[in-house]
Design a protein around this motif. Structure first.
Motif, PDB file in Angstrom:
ATOM      1  N   ASP A 181      49.233  29.689  64.066  1.00 57.29           N
ATOM      2  CA  ASP A 181      49.360  31.018  64.649  1.00 57.29           C
ATOM      3  C   ASP A 181      48.089  31.808  64.339  1.00 57.29           C
ATOM      4  N   PRO A 182      47.301  32.192  65.364  1.00 53.07           N
ATOM      5  CA  PRO A 182      46.050  32.920  65.117  1.00 53.07           C
ATOM      6  C   PRO A 182      46.248  34.205  64.318  1.00 53.07           C
ATOM      7  N   LYS A 183      47.377  34.882  64.547  1.00 56.24           N
ATOM      8  CA  LYS A 183      47.616  36.133  63.817  1.00 56.24           C
ATOM      9  C   LYS A 183      47.794  35.867  62.324  1.00 56.24           C
ATOM     10  N   ILE A 184      48.598  34.856  62.000  1.00 65.17           N
ATOM     11  CA  ILE A 184      48.827  34.554  60.590  1.00 65.17           C
ATOM     12  C   ILE A 184      47.547  34.055  59.930  1.00 65.17           C
ATOM     13  N   MET A 185      46.766  33.275  60.648  1.00 61.32           N
ATOM     14  CA  MET A 185      45.502  32.799  60.083  1.00 61.32           C
ATOM     15  C   MET A 185      44.536  33.966  59.862  1.00 61.32           C
ATOM     16  N   GLY A 186      44.548  34.931  60.790  1.00 56.21           N
ATOM     17  CA  GLY A 186      43.750  36.140  60.583  1.00 56.21           C
ATOM     18  C   GLY A 186      44.233  36.917  59.374  1.00 56.21           C
ATOM     19  N   ASP A 187      45.562  36.941  59.197  1.00 55.35           N
ATOM     20  CA  ASP A 187      46.127  37.608  58.019  1.00 55.35           C
ATOM     21  C   ASP A 187      45.714  36.902  56.733  1.00 55.35           C
ATOM     22  N   CYS A 188      45.575  35.560  56.792  1.00 55.70           N
ATOM     23  CA  CYS A 188      45.099  34.811  55.614  1.00 55.70           C
ATOM     24  C   CYS A 188      43.685  35.258  55.249  1.00 55.70           C
ATOM     25  N   CYS A 189      42.844  35.420  56.263  1.00 58.51           N
ATOM     26  CA  CYS A 189      41.474  35.895  56.015  1.00 58.51           C
ATOM     27  C   CYS A 189      41.503  37.270  55.352  1.00 58.51           C
ATOM     28  N   TYR A 190      42.336  38.153  55.898  1.00 62.52           N
ATOM     29  CA  TYR A 190      42.415  39.521  55.376  1.00 62.52           C
ATOM     30  C   TYR A 190      42.978  39.530  53.950  1.00 62.52           C
ATOM     31  N   ARG A 191      43.990  38.687  53.702  1.00 61.60           N
ATOM     32  CA  ARG A 191      44.593  38.631  52.371  1.00 61.60           C
ATOM     33  C   ARG A 191      43.552  38.189  51.344  1.00 61.60           C
ATOM     34  N   MET A 192      42.692  37.247  51.711  1.00 64.96           N
ATOM     35  CA  MET A 192      41.638  36.824  50.791  1.00 64.96           C
ATOM     36  C   MET A 192      40.675  37.971  50.511  1.00 64.96           C
ATOM     37  N   GLU A 193      40.307  38.705  51.553  1.00 64.94           N
ATOM     38  CA  GLU A 193      39.392  39.834  51.360  1.00 64.94           C
ATOM     39  C   GLU A 193      40.015  40.894  50.456  1.00 64.94           C
ATOM     40  N   GLU A 194      41.314  41.108  50.608  1.00 58.42           N
ATOM     41  CA  GLU A 194      42.006  42.055  49.734  1.00 58.42           C
ATOM     42  C   GLU A 194      41.956  41.613  48.268  1.00 58.42           C
ATOM     43  N   SER A 195      41.968  40.283  48.048  1.00 59.09           N
ATOM     44  CA  SER A 195      42.009  39.751  46.685  1.00 59.09           C
ATOM     45  C   SER A 195      40.647  39.751  46.010  1.00 59.09           C
ATOM     46  N   LEU A 196      39.588  39.820  46.804  1.00 54.09           N
ATOM     47  CA  LEU A 196      38.250  39.773  46.227  1.00 54.09           C
ATOM     48  C   LEU A 196      37.895  41.099  45.560  1.00 54.09           C
ATOM     49  N   GLY A 197      36.816  41.120  44.788  1.00 55.53           N
ATOM     50  CA  GLY A 197      36.498  42.245  43.926  1.00 55.53           C
ATOM     51  C   GLY A 197      36.065  43.508  44.655  1.00 55.53           C
ATOM     52  N   TYR A 198      35.978  44.579  43.863  1.00 57.30           N
ATOM     53  CA  TYR A 198      35.634  45.897  44.392  1.00 57.30           C
ATOM     54  C   TYR A 198      34.272  45.888  45.076  1.00 57.30           C
ATOM     55  N   ILE A 199      33.281  45.216  44.477  1.00 58.92           N
ATOM     56  CA  ILE A 199      31.936  45.220  45.055  1.00 58.92           C
ATOM     57  C   ILE A 199      31.944  44.535  46.419  1.00 58.92           C
ATOM     58  N   TYR A 200      32.684  43.443  46.528  1.00 57.14           N
ATOM     59  CA  TYR A 200      32.793  42.770  47.825  1.00 57.14           C
ATOM     60  C   TYR A 200      33.397  43.708  48.863  1.00 57.14           C
ATOM     61  N   ARG A 201      34.513  44.352  48.498  1.00 58.71           N
ATOM     62  CA  ARG A 201      35.211  45.223  49.462  1.00 58.71           C
ATOM     63  C   ARG A 201      34.364  46.442  49.819  1.00 58.71           C
ATOM     64  N   SER A 202      33.619  46.941  48.835  1.00 61.25           N
ATOM     65  CA  SER A 202      32.724  48.071  49.105  1.00 61.25           C
ATOM     66  C   SER A 202      31.624  47.665  50.091  1.00 61.25           C
ATOM     67  N   ASN A 203      31.068  46.469  49.908  1.00 61.95           N
ATOM     68  CA  ASN A 203      30.042  45.973  50.832  1.00 61.95           C
ATOM     69  C   ASN A 203      30.597  45.747  52.232  1.00 61.95           C
ATOM     70  N   ARG A 204      31.840  45.324  52.299  1.00 65.46           N
ATOM     71  CA  ARG A 204      32.479  45.149  53.622  1.00 65.46           C
ATOM     72  C   ARG A 204      32.603  46.493  54.324  1.00 65.46           C
ATOM     73  N   LYS A 205      33.019  47.503  53.576  1.00 63.50           N
ATOM     74  CA  LYS A 205      33.189  48.837  54.155  1.00 63.50           C
ATOM     75  C   LYS A 205      31.859  49.385  54.674  1.00 63.50           C
ATOM     76  N   GLN A 206      30.771  49.039  53.976  1.00 61.72           N
ATOM     77  CA  GLN A 206      29.443  49.521  54.363  1.00 61.72           C
ATOM     78  C   GLN A 206      28.761  48.583  55.364  1.00 61.72           C
ATOM     79  N   ASN A 207      29.490  47.564  55.819  1.00 59.43           N
ATOM     80  CA  ASN A 207      28.975  46.587  56.781  1.00 59.43           C
ATOM     81  C   ASN A 207      27.788  45.794  56.221  1.00 59.43           C
TER      82      ASN A 207
END
Length: 576
Positions: free
Chosen positions: A488-514
């Motif tokens: 299911d493409p939606k669930i697989m996309g959710d897997c990607c997002y769940r991993m990003e949620e689990s990664l550290g603050y610096i990673y998530r901050s860099n994602r927010k800043q593109n």
């Protein structure tokens, strides 16, 4: 390791060593310095003295690259007390899959003696918890060797597992304890070796009381091999004939001793294997098996779910922690779940020091922090392991990060956390092996409704575009054997997002800043991670010691997996 060893004596020795840990460590260092203070390496630092404080003050903490010139001199034939006054008998070649290029680690006669003692103690712990199961049957352990190479000086260079299998202490007992014949273990063709070991394991299935290998990944490789070849195995057993493609004379000779037409056995194995789901297949094929022995900690945790699926309730036992540089710790509670396993260090194996690691700020270098002795580590703190060995390593950074989880008597117990130098990064982010495993573990839960399980993963920092992004290669297996199941493409996309949620603050901050683009999962075909293993084995890694890398930097390894991609999925949004 001897089969006649009184296990109660072994348990008593463990209690004595762990009770007198500090005294034992002092004696180990004293003996090493007494023997080697005058070597070319140590002499400039110690001036022939054996004082511990002088050792700690003057002898530097080193990596392999620091001592490589000394090792090269020994390999090239210089025998004049370079690292040790004891003669180097061989080199142990590291696998090269977790930390980069293979290394040559010097070994002396002391290494063989310590190894025998270490496995004697390990056997004592096993007998305490499982009884003397070797009296009830034999072990089906998948063992592989790589051909020796020779240095210019004539010294052999081999993997530490190959050295173990060629040691007289092992060869003298293999026929008493193991199903696999030496001829198969020493076969240079891993496919023929696997075929021979599995076929004999099936023919003698009623004798098997334990099944395993050094690492969990190799056990799963054996099960995948069985999936591919079970029909041929049944044909061989039914006819009593060996397949023509088995050309290795050692394997053919070993098989000829046990092969005879047995249609009833072939029918029994066929009925078990010819089913929709292979859940519990290990217990079904080897009904007397009491456990699966394989290291399932650290990066090997990714294989636990799949191994349990096949295991049919058999406990997974991670017995010990060792590296090419030293034998370190034993799991005194072998029935513990893999994610909670701790290893009690054996104080007489080497002199151990621990360099504190700041897990709250992994980018901070611990240059201003002094290493601490074995008995002075603190509960719940993280450390990088340093080893001083009898064979000529001094304050050597193994590269493993450990966490103190408790104490047995006065000796600490450690959980293996990760390799220190395995980091994924595309910008200012620094993602560790432990971070990667946590992210994948959190995400793969979402696969349950789809009926899939994750067989293997690795990661790659793709910086071919700006901004770069994390790429995860996933190999999935449908639990009920229905290859027609759709992702299911939606669930697989959710897997990607769940991993990003689990990664550290610096990673998530860099994602927010593109500064980092969306995380990507690339689903690869069945057998892709076997192909990755084959690549590393072809480059010199021993299959027995192979550890699937959490992160790949080799372009060749990347190309192997990328050529087998079936589908790609991306995180649909930026994590909070």
């Amino acid at each position: 390791m001897a089969a006649t060893f009184d296990f109660e004596d072994g348990l008593k020795m463990i209690e004595e060593l762990t009770t007198n840990s500090e005294q034992t460590q002092e004696q180990v260092l004293g003996q090493i310095l007494k023997t080697n203070a005058g070597t070319q390496y140590l002499s400039p630092y110690l001036n022939g003295k054996t004082d511990k404080e002088l050792f700690k003050t003057n002898v530097p903490i080193v990596t392999y690259e620091d001592i490589k010139p000394y090792i090269n001199r020994i390999a090239n034939g210089n025998t004049s007390n370079i690292l040790s006054t004891e003669s180097v008998t061989e080199f142990h070649r590291s696998s090269g899959t977790s930390g980069g290029q293979p290394k040559l680690i010097p070994a002396t006669a002391d290494v063989s003696n310590l190894r025998t003692l270490f496995f004697t103690l390990l056997t004592s712990v096993a007998k305490k918890h499982f009884g003397n199961i070797d009296q009830e049957g034999k072990r089906l352990e998948f063992m592989f060797t790589k051909p020796d190479t020779e240095t210019p000086s004539g010294l052999k260079a081999r993997s530490s597992s190959t050295s173990f299998y060629k040691d007289d202490a092992f060869t003298n007992i293999i026929s008493k304890l193991y199903i696999s014949p030496l001829e198969a273990i020493f076969c240079s063709d891993t496919n023929q070796s696997m075929y021979c070991q599995l076929l004999i394991g099936l023919i003698r299935r009623d004798e098997v009381v334990t099944l395993g290998s050094v690492f969990a990944s190799v056990v799963l490789r054996a099960i995948k091999f069985l999936e591919d070849y079970w029909k041929e195995f049944c044909s061989n057993i039914r006819s009593g004939q060996i397949s023509d493609w088995i050309t290795d004379s050692g394997c053919r000779n070993a098989l000829s001793l046990v092969m005879k037409p047995d249609p009833q056995l072939a029918d029994s194995i066929q009925n078990i294997c010819n089913c929709k789901s292979w859940e519990g297949i290990i217990k079904k094929l080897w009904p007397k098996a009491k456990l699966i022995s394989a290291i399932s900690t650290g990066v090997m945790l990714q294989y636990v779910e799949t191994l349990k699926f096949y295991g049919g309730g058999l406990p997974l036992v991670s017995g010990f922690y060792a590296c090419s540089e030293a034998f370190c710790g034993i799991n005194l509670e072998p029935l513990t779940e893999p994610s909670h396993v701790s290893f009690t260090f054996v104080p007489n194996m080497a002199y151990f020091e621990f360099l504190p690691i700041n897990k709250d700020n992994p980018t901070m270098s611990p240059v201003d922090t002094e290493p601490v002795d074995l008995v002075h580590v603190k509960l719940d703190h993280y450390y990088e392991l340093l080893v001083t060995s009898y064979a000529g390593l001094y304050r050597y950074k193994v590269g493993d990060v450990l966490k103190v989880t408790g104490f047995h008597n006065s000796t600490p117990q450690f959980k293996f956390v990760e390799r220190q130098n395995v980091i994924l990064s595309v910008d200012t982010d620094k993602t560790s092996e432990e971070d990667l495993l946590k992210a994948v573990t959190d995400a793969k839960i979402l696969l349950d409704p789809l009926g899939f399980m994750l067989k293997g993963y690795t990661s790659y920092a793709d910086t071919s575009l700006i901004p770069g992004h994390y790429v995860f290669f996933w190999e999935l297996k449908e639990k009920e054997g229905n290859d027609g199941q759709v992702l299911d493409p939606k669930i697989m996309g959710d897997c990607c997002y769940r991993m990003e949620e689990s990664l550290g603050y610096i990673y998530r901050s860099n994602r927010k800043q593109n500064a980092i683009a969306a995380l990507e999962i690339r689903v690869v075909k069945q057998g892709s991670f076997d192909a990755l293993m084959d690549y590393y084995v072809s480059r010199g890694a021993s299959m027995t010691q192979y550890k699937s890398p959490s992160c790949i930097i080799s372009q060749e390894a990347f190309n192997i997996l990328d050529s087998k991609v079936m589908a790609k999925f991306f995180s649909p949004k930026i994590p909070m």
